[in-house]
Design a protein around this motif. Structure first.
Motif, PDB file in Angstrom:
ATOM      1  N   GLU A  70       9.523 -20.541   0.015  1.00  0.00           N
ATOM      2  CA  GLU A  70       8.084 -20.723   0.200  1.00  0.00           C
ATOM      3  C   GLU A  70       7.480 -19.518   0.915  1.00  0.00           C
ATOM      4  O   GLU A  70       6.406 -19.030   0.546  1.00  0.00           O
ATOM      5  N   GLY A  71       8.186 -19.012   1.933  1.00  0.00           N
ATOM      6  CA  GLY A  71       7.690 -17.853   2.666  1.00  0.00           C
ATOM      7  C   GLY A  71       7.706 -16.590   1.823  1.00  0.00           C
ATOM      8  O   GLY A  71       6.749 -15.805   1.849  1.00  0.00           O
ATOM      9  N   VAL A  72       8.791 -16.380   1.095  1.00  0.00           N
ATOM     10  CA  VAL A  72       8.871 -15.205   0.227  1.00  0.00           C
ATOM     11  C   VAL A  72       7.758 -15.240  -0.809  1.00  0.00           C
ATOM     12  O   VAL A  72       7.100 -14.223  -1.082  1.00  0.00           O
ATOM     13  N   ASN A  73       7.510 -16.418  -1.371  1.00  0.00           N
ATOM     14  CA  ASN A  73       6.457 -16.542  -2.374  1.00  0.00           C
ATOM     15  C   ASN A  73       5.070 -16.342  -1.780  1.00  0.00           C
ATOM     16  O   ASN A  73       4.151 -15.867  -2.462  1.00  0.00           O
ATOM     17  N   ALA A  74       4.910 -16.694  -0.494  1.00  0.00           N
ATOM     18  CA  ALA A  74       3.623 -16.440   0.166  1.00  0.00           C
ATOM     19  C   ALA A  74       3.384 -14.938   0.309  1.00  0.00           C
ATOM     20  O   ALA A  74       2.258 -14.460   0.114  1.00  0.00           O
ATOM     21  N   VAL A  75       4.432 -14.182   0.653  1.00  0.00           N
ATOM     22  CA  VAL A  75       4.321 -12.721   0.692  1.00  0.00           C
ATOM     23  C   VAL A  75       3.967 -12.190  -0.691  1.00  0.00           C
ATOM     24  O   VAL A  75       3.098 -11.327  -0.842  1.00  0.00           O
ATOM     25  N   ALA A  76       4.632 -12.721  -1.711  1.00  0.00           N
ATOM     26  CA  ALA A  76       4.359 -12.287  -3.085  1.00  0.00           C
ATOM     27  C   ALA A  76       2.904 -12.525  -3.458  1.00  0.00           C
ATOM     28  O   ALA A  76       2.280 -11.680  -4.124  1.00  0.00           O
ATOM     29  N   SER A  77       2.336 -13.634  -3.029  1.00  0.00           N
ATOM     30  CA  SER A  77       0.946 -13.946  -3.367  1.00  0.00           C
ATOM     31  C   SER A  77      -0.024 -12.959  -2.715  1.00  0.00           C
ATOM     32  O   SER A  77      -1.027 -12.565  -3.323  1.00  0.00           O
ATOM     33  N   VAL A  78       0.264 -12.561  -1.469  1.00  0.00           N
ATOM     34  CA  VAL A  78      -0.583 -11.572  -0.795  1.00  0.00           C
ATOM     35  C   VAL A  78      -0.542 -10.242  -1.539  1.00  0.00           C
ATOM     36  O   VAL A  78      -1.579  -9.615  -1.798  1.00  0.00           O
ATOM     37  N   ILE A  79       0.663  -9.807  -1.891  1.00  0.00           N
ATOM     38  CA  ILE A  79       0.822  -8.537  -2.609  1.00  0.00           C
ATOM     39  C   ILE A  79       0.145  -8.607  -3.972  1.00  0.00           C
ATOM     40  O   ILE A  79      -0.541  -7.668  -4.401  1.00  0.00           O
ATOM     41  N   GLN A  80       0.316  -9.721  -4.667  1.00  0.00           N
ATOM     42  CA  GLN A  80      -0.288  -9.894  -5.987  1.00  0.00           C
ATOM     43  C   GLN A  80      -1.805  -9.748  -5.911  1.00  0.00           C
ATOM     44  O   GLN A  80      -2.416  -9.040  -6.727  1.00  0.00           O
ATOM     45  N   ALA A  81      -2.419 -10.390  -4.920  1.00  0.00           N
ATOM     46  CA  ALA A  81      -3.877 -10.313  -4.789  1.00  0.00           C
ATOM     47  C   ALA A  81      -4.341  -8.884  -4.503  1.00  0.00           C
ATOM     48  O   ALA A  81      -5.347  -8.424  -5.064  1.00  0.00           O
ATOM     49  N   GLU A  82      -3.615  -8.164  -3.649  1.00  0.00           N
ATOM     50  CA  GLU A  82      -3.975  -6.782  -3.331  1.00  0.00           C
ATOM     51  C   GLU A  82      -3.943  -5.898  -4.578  1.00  0.00           C
ATOM     52  O   GLU A  82      -4.804  -5.030  -4.761  1.00  0.00           O
ATOM     53  N   CYS A  83      -2.927  -6.108  -5.406  1.00  0.00           N
ATOM     54  CA  CYS A  83      -2.751  -5.238  -6.578  1.00  0.00           C
ATOM     55  C   CYS A  83      -3.676  -5.623  -7.722  1.00  0.00           C
ATOM     56  O   CYS A  83      -4.189  -4.746  -8.434  1.00  0.00           O
ATOM     57  N   GLU A  84      -3.900  -6.900  -7.907  1.00  0.00           N
ATOM     58  CA  GLU A  84      -4.820  -7.322  -8.968  1.00  0.00           C
ATOM     59  C   GLU A  84      -6.249  -6.891  -8.656  1.00  0.00           C
ATOM     60  O   GLU A  84      -7.053  -6.681  -9.575  1.00  0.00           O
ATOM     61  N   ALA A  85      -6.563  -6.702  -7.377  1.00  0.00           N
ATOM     62  CA  ALA A  85      -7.910  -6.292  -6.981  1.00  0.00           C
ATOM     63  C   ALA A  85      -8.271  -4.904  -7.485  1.00  0.00           C
ATOM     64  O   ALA A  85      -9.457  -4.568  -7.593  1.00  0.00           O
ATOM     65  N   ILE A  86      -7.260  -4.073  -7.799  1.00  0.00           N
ATOM     66  CA  ILE A  86      -7.553  -2.739  -8.354  1.00  0.00           C
ATOM     67  C   ILE A  86      -7.185  -2.664  -9.838  1.00  0.00           C
ATOM     68  O   ILE A  86      -7.015  -1.574 -10.389  1.00  0.00           O
ATOM     69  N   GLY A  87      -7.045  -3.827 -10.467  1.00  0.00           N
ATOM     70  CA  GLY A  87      -6.865  -3.867 -11.912  1.00  0.00           C
ATOM     71  C   GLY A  87      -5.442  -3.722 -12.407  1.00  0.00           C
ATOM     72  O   GLY A  87      -5.213  -3.558 -13.618  1.00  0.00           O
ATOM     73  N   LEU A  88      -4.465  -3.793 -11.521  1.00  0.00           N
ATOM     74  CA  LEU A  88      -3.065  -3.730 -11.946  1.00  0.00           C
ATOM     75  C   LEU A  88      -2.621  -5.060 -12.537  1.00  0.00           C
ATOM     76  O   LEU A  88      -3.109  -6.125 -12.145  1.00  0.00           O
ATOM     77  N   HIS A  89      -1.693  -4.993 -13.462  1.00  0.00           N
ATOM     78  CA  HIS A  89      -1.123  -6.200 -14.049  1.00  0.00           C
ATOM     79  C   HIS A  89       0.039  -6.665 -13.175  1.00  0.00           C
ATOM     80  O   HIS A  89       0.900  -5.861 -12.793  1.00  0.00           O
ATOM     81  N   VAL A  90       0.076  -7.952 -12.860  1.00  0.00           N
ATOM     82  CA  VAL A  90       1.139  -8.494 -12.017  1.00  0.00           C
ATOM     83  C   VAL A  90       1.794  -9.669 -12.726  1.00  0.00           C
ATOM     84  O   VAL A  90       1.118 -10.627 -13.131  1.00  0.00           O
TER      85      VAL A  90
END
Length: 387
Positions: free
Chosen positions: A34-54
């Motif tokens: 659950e914790g690892v996936n929470a980190v993944a969600s933060v990173i995903q949001a940061e990268c999708e914000a600049i148009g990267l595919h995740v």
């Protein structure tokens, strides 16, 4: 370019620190999905914000792995691989869960190993995007969930992306002197189990078939395989066996690891381990060995040295003192190197006391290494991918 990169990173330094704090304060012990996936969600949001595919790849045994890619990579164009891990070695019950700082360092679980590298990777991509370069580059950034336990569930993903890349970078924090890592030892962890015959210690006499006795003899033989001048280390780290002082042990086991600099020396040790198990010292006992984890060595070669020379040239041009080193610890660079592409590790900020509650990160090196990594990725694209 250096002026624009420094301007962007300096303007966003506080954002980088805030993101680092956010990631550090999420417990992402490897076993805490659950914790690892929470980190993944933060990173995903940061990268999708600049148009990267995740893309998120789930696993039953560990947290999700992230595949972050530019449009050109998504379309199949070969390019650059960046790699970092989201998991740490600190279980929630340890209570080490706070991000703190003083005048020179940041502190916290995974601050150096390696949430700083994740932040660096994100801001390298953001800097390239701000400079208008990212849309013309093929880059994939793998954020995996189980590096601390050997990348058992993510190594195939990393190997797949490495085979579709010209060059690789692992964003682990660097050593105290700031050296880039050009070689890492391979590592194997295995279990040695010994079977004897249970008996009453007072009545068995000379016919004792003790699993513990055989394990002790095997341990002595294993320790004799150490050859530190050749970069070979063997360590028996844990032993178990027996039920009481008045019972001859039927079962005993040890957890052992060995590390090596070159594949052939690792192969020889593993062969010796199996030969020892096949011919027990104690009559009537039997031994079995079982691999727990294995990570190949990252052997320094001409391709890696060529990539290092490119980075050193960038350092000389822009005032960075670039040095290199070989390390005993492993990382995902070990896997990437197996595909034959050049890979450099330790390009993250400077940190130390990893895997301890005193883990730290030198705060001034966070923007410095982000600038360097951005310049390196841009130059690597020109030299390795635009042929």
């Amino acid at each position: 370019m250096i002026k624009n990169v420094r301007k962007f990173i300096n303007e966003h330094e506080q954002n980088m620190v805030s993101l680092l704090k956010k990631l550090v304060e999420i417990n992402s012990y490897t076993g805490n999905k659950e914790g690892v996936n929470a980190v993944a969600s933060v990173i995903q949001a940061e990268c999708e914000a600049i148009g990267l595919h995740v893309r998120r790849e789930s696993s039953e045994q560990a947290g999700d792995n992230l595949v972050i890619e530019t449009q050109l990579h998504k379309e199949g164009k070969k390019g650059i691989l960046m790699c970092g891990h989201m998991d740490t070695v600190f279980p929630p019950e340890l209570g080490f869960n706070t991000f703190t700082h003083d005048e020179t360092n940041f502190y916290g679980p995974g601050v150096a190993d390696m949430k700083c590298g994740l932040v660096e990777g994100i801001y390298v991509l953001k800097a390239l995007d701000a400079l208008g370069l990212l849309q013309d580059m093929s880059i994939v950034f793998i954020c995996n969930s189980d590096e601390e336990t050997g990348s058992i569930n993510s190594s195939e993903l990393i190997l797949k992306e490495a085979r579709n890349s010209f060059v690789g970078f692992v964003l682990e924090s660097t050593r105290a002197g700031g050296e880039l890592v050009i070689g890492r030892k391979g590592r194997m962890t295995f279990e040695l189990e010994v079977t004897g015959e249970a008996a009453h210690a007072g009545n068995v006499g000379a016919a004792k078939v003790s699993a513990i006795l055989e394990l002790a003899r095997q341990i002595q033989a294993l320790e004799e395989l150490n050859d530190l001048p050749q970069g070979l280390s063997v360590n028996v780290g844990k032993i178990e066996g027996g039920v009481g002082a008045n019972t001859v042990s039927e079962k005993a086991r040890a957890i052992v690891e060995f590390r090596y600099t070159k594949k052939d020396s690792g192969d020889k040790v593993w062969e010796a381990v199996q030969q020892l198990a096949a011919k027990p010292f104690t009559k009537g006992t039997s031994c079995t060995v079982r691999t727990i984890t294995a990570r190949p060595s990252m052997d320094t070669n001409d391709a890696i040295l060529g990539l290092y020379d490119m980075i050193k040239e960038i350092g000389t041009e822009h005032g960075y003192d670039i040095q290199c080193a070989q390390c005993g610890g492993g990382s995902d660079a070990n896997y990437i190197s197996q595909t034959g592409i050049p890979v450099i590790d330790g390009i993250g900020p400077i940190g130390g006391k990893l895997h301890s509650v005193d883990e730290y990160l030198v705060s001034s090196t966070v923007p410095e290494r982000a600038v360097l990594a951005t310049l390196v990725i841009a130059k690597a694209w020109d030299l390795y991918c635009c042929k």
